[in-house]
Design a protein around this motif. Structure first.
Motif, PDB file in Angstrom:
ATOM      1  N   GLU A   1     115.139  -5.216 -41.294  1.00  0.00           N
ATOM      2  CA  GLU A   1     115.467  -4.624 -40.102  1.00  0.00           C
ATOM      3  C   GLU A   1     114.359  -3.957 -39.825  1.00  0.00           C
ATOM      4  N   ASP A   2     113.836  -3.260 -40.070  1.00  0.00           N
ATOM      5  CA  ASP A   2     112.858  -2.167 -39.758  1.00  0.00           C
ATOM      6  C   ASP A   2     111.120  -2.421 -40.467  1.00  0.00           C
ATOM      7  N   GLY A   3     111.722  -3.562 -40.834  1.00  0.00           N
ATOM      8  CA  GLY A   3     109.823  -4.331 -40.531  1.00  0.00           C
ATOM      9  C   GLY A   3     108.905  -4.009 -42.032  1.00  0.00           C
ATOM     10  N   ILE A   4     109.759  -3.900 -43.497  1.00  0.00           N
ATOM     11  CA  ILE A   4     109.612  -3.418 -44.253  1.00  0.00           C
ATOM     12  C   ILE A   4     109.725  -4.642 -45.408  1.00  0.00           C
ATOM     13  N   ALA A   5     108.130  -4.860 -46.208  1.00  0.00           N
ATOM     14  CA  ALA A   5     108.624  -6.650 -46.871  1.00  0.00           C
ATOM     15  C   ALA A   5     109.535  -6.275 -47.728  1.00  0.00           C
ATOM     16  N   ALA A   6     109.969  -7.512 -47.926  1.00  0.00           N
ATOM     17  CA  ALA A   6     111.112  -7.268 -49.081  1.00  0.00           C
ATOM     18  C   ALA A   6     111.136  -6.775 -50.373  1.00  0.00           C
ATOM     19  N   ASP A   7     109.183  -7.387 -50.820  1.00  0.00           N
ATOM     20  CA  ASP A   7     108.230  -6.933 -51.908  1.00  0.00           C
ATOM     21  C   ASP A   7     108.557  -4.890 -51.813  1.00  0.00           C
ATOM     22  N   LYS A   8     108.216  -4.747 -50.996  1.00  0.00           N
ATOM     23  CA  LYS A   8     108.159  -3.240 -51.155  1.00  0.00           C
ATOM     24  C   LYS A   8     109.535  -1.743 -50.373  1.00  0.00           C
ATOM     25  N   SER A   9     110.678  -2.593 -50.148  1.00  0.00           N
ATOM     26  CA  SER A   9     111.868  -2.257 -50.053  1.00  0.00           C
ATOM     27  C   SER A   9     112.467  -1.562 -51.039  1.00  0.00           C
ATOM     28  N   ALA A  10     113.257  -0.075 -50.684  1.00  0.00           N
ATOM     29  CA  ALA A  10     113.715   0.034 -52.075  1.00  0.00           C
ATOM     30  C   ALA A  10     114.759  -0.202 -52.190  1.00  0.00           C
ATOM     31  N   GLY A  11     115.717  -1.339 -51.322  1.00  0.00           N
ATOM     32  CA  GLY A  11     116.709  -2.281 -51.560  1.00  0.00           C
ATOM     33  C   GLY A  11     116.395  -3.469 -52.505  1.00  0.00           C
ATOM     34  N   ALA A  12     117.954  -3.943 -52.837  1.00  0.00           N
ATOM     35  CA  ALA A  12     117.525  -5.254 -53.252  1.00  0.00           C
ATOM     36  C   ALA A  12     118.551  -5.907 -52.587  1.00  0.00           C
ATOM     37  N   ALA A  13     118.750  -7.699 -53.168  1.00  0.00           N
ATOM     38  CA  ALA A  13     119.601  -7.961 -52.844  1.00  0.00           C
ATOM     39  C   ALA A  13     120.892  -8.559 -54.019  1.00  0.00           C
ATOM     40  N   VAL A  14     121.707  -8.613 -54.474  1.00  0.00           N
ATOM     41  CA  VAL A  14     122.288  -7.960 -55.251  1.00  0.00           C
ATOM     42  C   VAL A  14     123.425  -8.983 -56.250  1.00  0.00           C
ATOM     43  N   ALA A  15     122.692  -9.160 -57.308  1.00  0.00           N
ATOM     44  CA  ALA A  15     124.383 -10.571 -57.767  1.00  0.00           C
ATOM     45  C   ALA A  15     125.367  -9.245 -58.728  1.00  0.00           C
ATOM     46  N   PHE A  16     126.340  -9.883 -58.296  1.00  0.00           N
ATOM     47  CA  PHE A  16     127.583  -9.056 -59.173  1.00  0.00           C
ATOM     48  C   PHE A  16     128.875 -10.096 -59.958  1.00  0.00           C
ATOM     49  N   PHE A  17     128.019 -10.217 -61.572  1.00  0.00           N
ATOM     50  CA  PHE A  17     129.579 -10.855 -62.665  1.00  0.00           C
ATOM     51  C   PHE A  17     130.224  -9.896 -62.970  1.00  0.00           C
ATOM     52  N   SER A  18     131.256 -10.182 -62.078  1.00  0.00           N
ATOM     53  CA  SER A  18     132.497  -9.234 -62.336  1.00  0.00           C
ATOM     54  C   SER A  18     133.115 -10.364 -63.375  1.00  0.00           C
ATOM     55  N   LEU A  19     134.021  -9.606 -64.420  1.00  0.00           N
ATOM     56  CA  LEU A  19     134.171 -10.138 -65.688  1.00  0.00           C
ATOM     57  C   LEU A  19     135.246 -10.384 -65.664  1.00  0.00           C
ATOM     58  N   GLU A  20     135.509  -8.529 -65.203  1.00  0.00           N
ATOM     59  CA  GLU A  20     137.175  -8.084 -64.616  1.00  0.00           C
ATOM     60  C   GLU A  20     137.900  -8.189 -64.053  1.00  0.00           C
ATOM     61  N   MET A  21     137.376  -8.265 -62.661  1.00  0.00           N
ATOM     62  CA  MET A  21     138.124  -8.236 -62.158  1.00  0.00           C
ATOM     63  C   MET A  21     137.640  -9.266 -60.630  1.00  0.00           C
ATOM     64  N   SER A  22     138.290  -9.584 -60.085  1.00  0.00           N
ATOM     65  CA  SER A  22     138.370 -11.153 -58.941  1.00  0.00           C
ATOM     66  C   SER A  22     137.659 -10.544 -57.959  1.00  0.00           C
ATOM     67  N   ALA A  23     136.944 -11.591 -57.178  1.00  0.00           N
ATOM     68  CA  ALA A  23     135.752 -11.593 -55.700  1.00  0.00           C
ATOM     69  C   ALA A  23     136.304 -10.475 -55.451  1.00  0.00           C
ATOM     70  N   ASP A  24     137.671 -11.006 -54.319  1.00  0.00           N
ATOM     71  CA  ASP A  24     138.402 -10.129 -53.363  1.00  0.00           C
ATOM     72  C   ASP A  24     139.071  -8.936 -54.215  1.00  0.00           C
ATOM     73  N   GLN A  25     139.588  -8.465 -55.195  1.00  0.00           N
ATOM     74  CA  GLN A  25     139.297  -6.817 -55.567  1.00  0.00           C
ATOM     75  C   GLN A  25     138.933  -6.090 -55.287  1.00  0.00           C
ATOM     76  N   LEU A  26     136.860  -6.898 -55.526  1.00  0.00           N
ATOM     77  CA  LEU A  26     135.639  -5.905 -55.324  1.00  0.00           C
ATOM     78  C   LEU A  26     135.406  -5.457 -53.997  1.00  0.00           C
ATOM     79  N   ALA A  27     135.831  -6.523 -53.690  1.00  0.00           N
ATOM     80  CA  ALA A  27     135.850  -7.079 -51.700  1.00  0.00           C
ATOM     81  C   ALA A  27     136.537  -5.301 -50.955  1.00  0.00           C
ATOM     82  N   THR A  28     137.956  -5.700 -52.192  1.00  0.00           N
ATOM     83  CA  THR A  28     139.343  -4.280 -51.293  1.00  0.00           C
ATOM     84  C   THR A  28     137.906  -3.385 -51.640  1.00  0.00           C
ATOM     85  N   ARG A  29     137.625  -3.011 -52.649  1.00  0.00           N
ATOM     86  CA  ARG A  29     137.129  -1.306 -53.594  1.00  0.00           C
ATOM     87  C   ARG A  29     135.586  -0.971 -52.320  1.00  0.00           C
TER      88      ARG A  29
END
Length: 495
Positions: free
Chosen positions: A247-275
């Motif tokens: 949103e601030d115009g910083i390129a994706a490869d310069k960002s200090a953040g990241a899109a995240v893939a969360f593999f939750s083998l213990e909790m369901s997606a809705d439990q994780l979202a609730t947290r």
């Protein structure tokens, strides 16, 4: 009489046509244009240069480009891209694209066609290596170096085995240096101290420099310590920072953040979202689950949910994943969603690829930890993997974890670039609460007041810097970790 070697006749290399199946190539392209979803699995293995017919390779490449931009790949959308293609003009022009989709039956065998095209490409690469070996071995016009030729042939065969004849991933020192300078520049531009993906916690960033690309980070703790909560907090913070930077115009490869893939083998997606909703709205997850909320709480919840809708946070809660399946899914998410971080909760719930159910569990964990490290390097993203600790912790007076407490620890400790432990003294003190009239109660109360609402993250291993402890604030009701200002826990200054 033995004939001299120089006079032995060699059959002309071009006497036989190269291995190919142009019909299979055409059928596969037709199937891909009819059902774009087929490309998801096929493109993991098949590259444009695997096609024998160059025009087919170009069509396949354009199909993948359109799909990468979330566009439909069909004869209609591909037509403008081939209006001036000379080779296609010879076949009647862009109408050839529509001809390829003529047989809908090809969809059924698409994966088999892709497999055959790939195998034939390997055979052609092998023929090429063999032909080059023969030509070099017969050429005695210059200096003859048989050992050098053998080494070159071995390297070429290895490339065929690994990449289907593709180039290897060797980098010159100049390239490696440029990458190191870019990393330092990113740390400088982020305000200093952060060269990787942010954890959202300044105290952890200051100690570790963030989560570095290609690193495997192990986050371990006994049940009840809050390791899933910390991993969720970090993943959410990284995804939120990514959105803000864009949103601030910083390129994706310069960002200090990241899109995240969360593999939750213990909790369901809705439990994780609730947290995450509990953390962001300030409402306890128990209240959310049981509906014990008022109108104001609900408005806070709705606001938090609206903010989270656009978050690049992808949850896969498939149970019993193998390490091979996880790597395939992560690659797909990298390609389709551009993920810059992978979280696995937790390592011991993954399965190896060994077919024998009685395989040694230590060997299986070794395969899994190696696979996670390979994934981090392959995708050039940090992989944060949660891990259990053995019960040995409970037998000691000091419950702070050590590297030896990692379950099946040898390979995990070896493969990890960083090992973090979560420790909450409050958890153990609560379990040892004496009666109010007990002589030890005042001492217990004093210890409890000191430990209440705090947690320690112990950096037990770090390839990039020093080990040590980071003190954090922990709000158990909403499972949120945050920075805790305490002079005793300030990170060491590096010279």
């Amino acid at each position: 009489m033995v004939q001299p070697l120089a006079l032995v006749e060699t059959p002309a290399p071009n006497a036989q046509a190269l291995p190919q199946n142009v019909e299979a190539e055409a059928a596969l392209l037709g199937a891909l244009m009819i059902d774009n979803r087929l490309a998801e699995d096929i493109q993991l293995k098949l590259r444009p240069d695997h096609f024998h017919e160059p025009l087919h390779g170009r069509i396949y490449e354009q199909i993948l480009r359109l799909l990468d931009r979330n566009m439909i790949a069909s004869p209609v959308t591909l037509r403008p891209l081939f209006e001036n293609d000379e080779e296609m003009k010879e076949l009647g022009g862009p109408a050839y694209l529509a001809q390829l989709t003529g047989s809908g039956a090809a969809i059924i065998g698409a994966r088999d066609f892709a497999e055959q095209i790939y195998d034939l490409a390997l055979l052609r690469a092998l023929v090429g290596v063999g032909r080059e070996m023969v030509e070099k071995a017969l050429d005695t016009s210059e200096e003859v170096e048989p050992k050098g030729q053998i080494e070159a042939a071995e390297a070429a065969l290895y490339r065929v085995a690994e990449e289907g004849g593709g180039e290897g991933g060797v980098k010159s020192f100049a390239q490696a240096t440029r990458m190191a300078v870019q990393m330092a520049e990113k740390a400088l531009n982020s305000g200093g101290g952060l060269s990787g993906v942010t954890t959202g916690l300044d105290s952890i960033n200051a100690k570790t420099g963030g989560l570095h690309h290609s690193d495997l980070v192990i986050l371990a703790g006994r049940p009840g310590m809050g390791k899933t909560a910390l991993a969720t907090n970090i993943a959410f913070n990284a995804a939120r920072r990514y959105v803000r930077d864009l949103e601030d115009g910083i390129a994706a490869d310069k960002s200090a953040g990241a899109a995240v893939a969360f593999f939750s083998l213990e909790m369901s997606a809705d439990q994780l979202a609730t947290r995450i909703l509990a953390e962001q709205s300030g409402i306890s997850s128990e209240s959310l689950r049981m509906g014990k909320i008022g109108q104001q709480d609900f408005r806070n919840l709705a606001r938090a949910a609206a903010e989270l809708e656009s978050l690049p946070f992808y949850i896969d809660d498939t149970p019993g994943l193998t390490i091979a399946a996880l790597r395939t899914r992560a690659r797909r998410l990298k390609r389709q969603k551009g993920i810059g971080m992978v979280v696995v909760d937790y390592l011991q719930l993954l399965q190896g690829t060994g077919r024998n159910a009685n395989d040694n569990r230590v060997n299986e964990i070794s395969e899994i930890s190696r696979g996670l490290k390979t994934l981090a390097k392959e995708l050039s993203v940090p992989v944060l993997a949660l891990s259990q600790l053995s019960r040995a912790v409970e037998q000691r007076e000091d419950k702070r974890p050590q590297l030896s407490d990692l379950r099946e620890s040898g390979s995990i400790e070896q493969d990890a670039d960083m090992v973090w432990f979560v420790y909450r003294e409050e958890y153990y003190l609560t379990a040892k609460q004496p009666a109010d009239d007990h002589p030890d109660f005042p001492k217990w109360q004093e210890d409890m007041n000191r430990a209440y609402g705090t947690a320690e993250m112990i950096v037990a291993k770090q390839r990039h810097g020093s080990t040590g402890k980071v003190k954090m604030k922990f709000e158990a009701k909403i499972t949120r970790f945050s920075d805790h200002v305490d002079a005793d826990y300030l990170p060491e200054m590096r010279g």
